[in-house]
Design a protein around this motif. Structure first.
Motif, PDB file in Angstrom:
ATOM      1  N   HIS A 159      51.998  64.453  42.324  1.00  0.00           N
ATOM      2  CA  HIS A 159      51.020  63.943  43.281  1.00  0.00           C
ATOM      3  C   HIS A 159      49.787  63.409  42.554  1.00  0.00           C
ATOM      4  O   HIS A 159      49.140  64.135  41.786  1.00  0.00           O
ATOM      5  N   HIS A 217      44.620  61.319  46.097  1.00  0.00           N
ATOM      6  CA  HIS A 217      44.679  60.334  47.180  1.00  0.00           C
ATOM      7  C   HIS A 217      43.317  59.661  47.344  1.00  0.00           C
ATOM      8  O   HIS A 217      42.283  60.340  47.392  1.00  0.00           O
ATOM      9  N   HIS A 242      41.680  60.954  50.524  1.00  0.00           N
ATOM     10  CA  HIS A 242      41.584  62.409  50.675  1.00  0.00           C
ATOM     11  C   HIS A 242      41.537  63.093  49.305  1.00  0.00           C
ATOM     12  O   HIS A 242      42.402  63.916  48.973  1.00  0.00           O
ATOM     13  N   GLU A 248      39.734  65.427  48.474  1.00  0.00           N
ATOM     14  CA  GLU A 248      39.496  66.857  48.659  1.00  0.00           C
ATOM     15  C   GLU A 248      40.782  67.685  48.627  1.00  0.00           C
ATOM     16  O   GLU A 248      40.741  68.908  48.460  1.00  0.00           O
ATOM     17  N   LEU A 249      41.934  67.016  48.778  1.00  0.00           N
ATOM     18  CA  LEU A 249      43.209  67.734  48.764  1.00  0.00           C
ATOM     19  C   LEU A 249      43.690  68.050  47.350  1.00  0.00           C
ATOM     20  O   LEU A 249      44.635  68.816  47.167  1.00  0.00           O
ATOM     21  N   ASP A 267      43.312  69.429  43.321  1.00  0.00           N
ATOM     22  CA  ASP A 267      42.665  70.504  42.582  1.00  0.00           C
ATOM     23  C   ASP A 267      41.323  69.997  42.021  1.00  0.00           C
ATOM     24  O   ASP A 267      41.206  68.818  41.668  1.00  0.00           O
ATOM     25  N   ARG A 286      43.502  66.385  38.156  1.00  0.00           N
ATOM     26  CA  ARG A 286      43.508  65.323  39.157  1.00  0.00           C
ATOM     27  C   ARG A 286      44.157  64.055  38.587  1.00  0.00           C
ATOM     28  O   ARG A 286      43.458  63.136  38.123  1.00  0.00           O
ATOM     29  N   ASN A 309      48.329  72.587  41.829  1.00  0.00           N
ATOM     30  CA  ASN A 309      47.981  72.610  43.247  1.00  0.00           C
ATOM     31  C   ASN A 309      46.598  73.220  43.440  1.00  0.00           C
ATOM     32  O   ASN A 309      46.160  74.063  42.639  1.00  0.00           O
ATOM     33  N   ARG A 310      45.905  72.804  44.488  1.00  0.00           N
ATOM     34  CA  ARG A 310      44.767  73.601  44.945  1.00  0.00           C
ATOM     35  C   ARG A 310      45.260  75.026  45.200  1.00  0.00           C
ATOM     36  O   ARG A 310      46.368  75.229  45.712  1.00  0.00           O
ATOM     37  N   ILE A 369      46.501  75.660  48.728  1.00  0.00           N
ATOM     38  CA  ILE A 369      47.531  74.789  49.297  1.00  0.00           C
ATOM     39  C   ILE A 369      48.862  75.110  48.641  1.00  0.00           C
ATOM     40  O   ILE A 369      48.991  75.080  47.412  1.00  0.00           O
TER      41      ILE A 369
END
Length: 430
Positions: free
Chosen positions: A315, A318, A321, A323-324, A326, A330, A373-374, A377
């Motif tokens: 991933h 985005h 977004h 904020e979604l 880590d 990134r 991942n965060r 999440i």
């Protein structure tokens, strides 16, 4: 044309020719045969010669290929890259045709994998996969691709659902059935299997079984102000399949047995005879060792000196977004190969395997990024931890950065395929 654009276009052509997992594996075979690889059968004894390449398939949808070094006395272990041939899609059920209002014919389908359902609406779709037919000596399989704009899943007009833009929960059995034909007030009986038979060049009554999927007719393309992005179906995970196979087919190993594994059914958990959670990889590696006259102990020595790269897309941050993502890990499009970490080992990367991958990238001047991942999440898992449960080797999970994973059409960076090919080439050249 720049090298990375040329590589991206070649990858997009591969994806376009691979509307199903069966077509993807068939296209991998074409690449390998072009480089002199020979087919082996699981039902026969294997004899492998130094310096030569071989491949074996299972279920027409998974493949393991290997190439031996010219000097088998110096072999230290296996160098393995694993990716997957399947992507989320709609699978066509048995008895697929359903009449609605005595006028429309729709196809009865079900979800395969974790799909973003709304992205399949209002697109030209068609059907591809395989059929099993009667042959002169039993049954045989045939690939099928109805190469035309055949179907559509129509949205409901906003006039009939004024809350459409407030969020819709789509029911796969009601909202997502594709429109196939009109039946003229019940007088016309369209037949999907008749069309499938004609496409395959067989009699409809000779079709004994099918594994058929919907696919979007949209072709992959390069877009952006400076041509910096890729828009294409099935980037997850055919971008990694293409990158690893291209490097593998064109590289001669020195001190390791090169292995390229393409598994099916990753999107539904890998728990099939052709998935990463089967014995396919272990069976193949053991038989390669046997062909070199290795004992069981000798095989385990090779495994202990081996390394696995689990290659499944990652991933990217985005743009709408951020904020979604880590706070510190990134990845971005065109930023290079992504090394994936997970504290609970859904990704297998550890300090040692990450160091190995970073060193490879540095050798060929390929940029790398990190992903996690965060912490609040829940993320998914992939091939690495599943494969290493059967073959205990040091492993790193990597991918290429993309947006809209599991959409009918996904977005990636134009440079990253070339980065992956260069990194895999360095890995396979050791």
């Amino acid at each position: 044309m720049k090298e990375y654009q040329k590589c991206a276009k070649e990858m997009l052509e591969f994806v376009d020719k691979s509307p199903s997992c069966f077509h993807a594996v068939a296209n991998v075979i074409d690449i390998l045969k072009g480089q002199g690889f020979e087919e082996l059968k699981e039902t026969q004894e294997w004899k492998a010669e130094p310096g030569k390449g071989y491949y074996v398939t299972r279920n027409d949808s998974s493949l393991i290929a290997f190439r031996l070094p010219r000097n088998p006395e110096e072999i230290r272990g296996f160098h393995i890259v694993a990716s997957h041939s399947d992507s989320p899609a709609f699978k066509i059920k048995e008895l697929p045709e359903k009449t609605t209002e005595n006028y429309y014919i729709v196809l009865n389908t079900e979800k395969y994998g974790g799909m973003i359902l709304s992205t399949w609406l209002d697109r030209a779709l068609s059907v591809a996969g395989r059929i099993v037919v009667r042959g002169k000596e039993g049954t045989e399989t045939k690939l099928v691709n109805i190469d035309k704009d055949l179907l559509v899943i129509p949205n409901v007009a906003i006039h009939m659902n004024r809350d459409m833009n407030s969020g819709v929960a789509y029911n796969p059995q009601i909202d997502m059935l594709p429109l196939f034909a009109d039946c003229g007030g019940g007088k016309k009986k369209a037949s999907l299997m008749k069309k499938v038979a004609k496409t395959a060049g067989v009699k409809q009554e000779d079709i004994l079984g099918h594994d058929l999927f919907l696919y979007t007719r949209e072709k992959g393309r390069i877009l952006g102000d400076d041509g910096e992005f890729i828009l294409s179906p099935r980037l997850d995970d055919l971008q990694c399949v293409f990158s690893s196979v291209k490097a593998f087919a064109n590289t001669c190993p020195q001190k390791y047995i090169n292995v390229c594994a393409v598994f099916d059914n990753e999107e539904v958990g890998s728990g099939t005879k052709q998935g990463a959670d089967s014995t396919f990889l272990e069976d193949a590696l053991w038989r390669v060792a046997e062909s070199l006259n290795k004992s069981r102990s000798g095989y385990l020595c090779l495994v202990a000196g081996s390394f696995l790269v689990s290659a499944d897309n990652a991933h990217a941050v985005h743009p709408n977004h951020p904020e979604l993502a880590d706070p510190t890990n990134r990845p971005v499009l065109n930023g290079g190969v992504v090394i994936k970490y997970h504290g609970s080992q859904k990704y297998t990367t550890d300090a040692v395997s990450a160091a190995k991958l970073k060193t490879l990238c540095e050798q060929v001047k390929v940029p790398f990024q990190t992903y996690a991942n965060r912490s609040d999440i829940l993320g998914g898992s992939t091939l690495g931890n599943i494969s290493t449960a059967h073959v205990s080797v040091s492993s790193v999970d990597i991918g290429l950065p993309q947006l809209a994973m599991h959409s009918a059409v996904e977005t990636a960076g134009v440079k990253d395929t070339k980065y992956a090919v260069d990194m895999f080439t360095a890995f396979y050249g050791e």
